[in-house]
Write an enzyme that holds these catalytic residues in place. Sequence first.
Site, PDB file in Angstrom:
ATOM      1  N   HIS A 130       0.868  -1.172   0.000  1.00  0.00           N
ATOM      2  CA  HIS A 130       0.000   0.000   0.000  1.00  0.00           C
ATOM      3  C   HIS A 130       0.911   1.231   0.000  1.00  0.00           C
ATOM      4  CE1 HIS A 130      -2.195  -3.148   2.237  1.00  0.00           C
ATOM      5  NE2 HIS A 130      -3.313  -2.619   1.768  1.00  0.00           N
ATOM      6  N   ASP A 182       2.415   2.133   3.317  1.00  0.00           N
ATOM      7  CA  ASP A 182       3.370   1.155   3.852  1.00  0.00           C
ATOM      8  C   ASP A 182       4.798   1.610   3.590  1.00  0.00           C
ATOM      9  OD1 ASP A 182       1.185  -0.486   4.414  1.00  0.00           O
ATOM     10  OD2 ASP A 182       1.383  -1.581   2.525  1.00  0.00           O
TER      11      ASP A 182
END
Length: 438
Positions: A99, A102
């Site tokens: 993501h 992240d």
Amino acid sequence: MAYFESVNKIQYEGPKSTNPFAFKYYNPEEKINGKTMEELLRFSVAYWHTFTANGSDPFGVGTAIRPWDHLKGLDLAKARVEASFELFEKLDVPFFAFHDVDIAPEGSTLKETNKNLDVIVAMIKDYMKTSKVKLLWNTANMFTNPRYTHGAATSPNADVFAYSAAKVKKGLEVAKELGAENYVFWGGREGYETLLNTDMKLEMDNLARFFHMAVNYAKEIGLNVPFLIEPKPKEPTKHQYDFDVATGLAFLQKYDLTDYFKFNIEANHATLAGHTFEHELRTARINGMLGSVDANQGDTLLGWDTDEFPTDLYTNTLAMYEILKNGGLGKGGLNFDAKVRRGSFDTDDLFHAHIAGMDAFAVGLKVANKLIEDKVLDGFVEERYSSYTKGIGLDIVEGKTNFRELEAYALGLTEIKNTSGRTERLKALINQYLLETL
């Protein structure tokens, strides 16, 4: 800097090896029907569980001990990139997934967030130049920040819709920049808590509008990759619009999106929907919509998404059966959307967990391939439905009969004989093939 100095590159040593840092069944170079295990399984490391998760749960703070924990902001993000490629190389995996939040910290504004993302994406791109690892897929996190309290593309707030569109626009650009194989949409909060305050039609129409905008922008920038929807029935939203594959497929068909989307199917999400993993894979496969897999497993004693590493050989075998029947995963892969247990807090545990999952799917691959070669299930299914290959059954399949003719046929029947489904026998055969492989 080395973050996993005690671990060397993981090698295949075979079933008799007692080395905890070795593959027992996953031999990336072993060929099955002309393709290597690496080509067939297409393993991927999930960035979020492996490098950002800390073992926290609703009842306690994190337990994970990581050599980068003392850092903050972009310094922390850069250290995680360094650590990630070290782990990728030592596990010898071909793919990873992430993501946006992240890999880079979210800023106080979208402009700042994008600036942070640009720094880390450039760093990842540099690492990829000297590594074989590729980006299986990326996605935008549109569920963590409070702005997504009521959803993203389905939010009642048009500003949130616009912000979410900007996030996905950036995500698609990142996908192109890093050569992603796919792009994923997981609508964690694309649903509702109660119908008392919800315009369901508007929300679903807006979600479709959002997807069409994404398709159009991908075409505009020359990003030609499969879009994947990842179904989940609940958690965090009580009623999510992408409940399961069948529900998601109906949505895509209604809004003319089937030419652009397939499904990224997660085992634990299938469990939460009340299905088996293989059910969701089969539903996607027979409709030509199986794109990729998030490989994990749930705990049947717990009612939430535990995201455990997939070590269930029986389930992995049935999953690989569907994947092989699909002709493989194409540009998809087996992404370990799985996290070590809260009590497994050492960095070594990250390797033990991935080795366990990779070995378990290697076993599943070999057993599933043998089941298909020997027509263990195919032969039985063909015989079970053989009444549709001749006579009145063939007329039904070919559309050559009607209710009047079927009534006349039924009135002439003096006895109807069914045959046993042999469920227990078939399960015993799968066990037999599993034990022979081991």
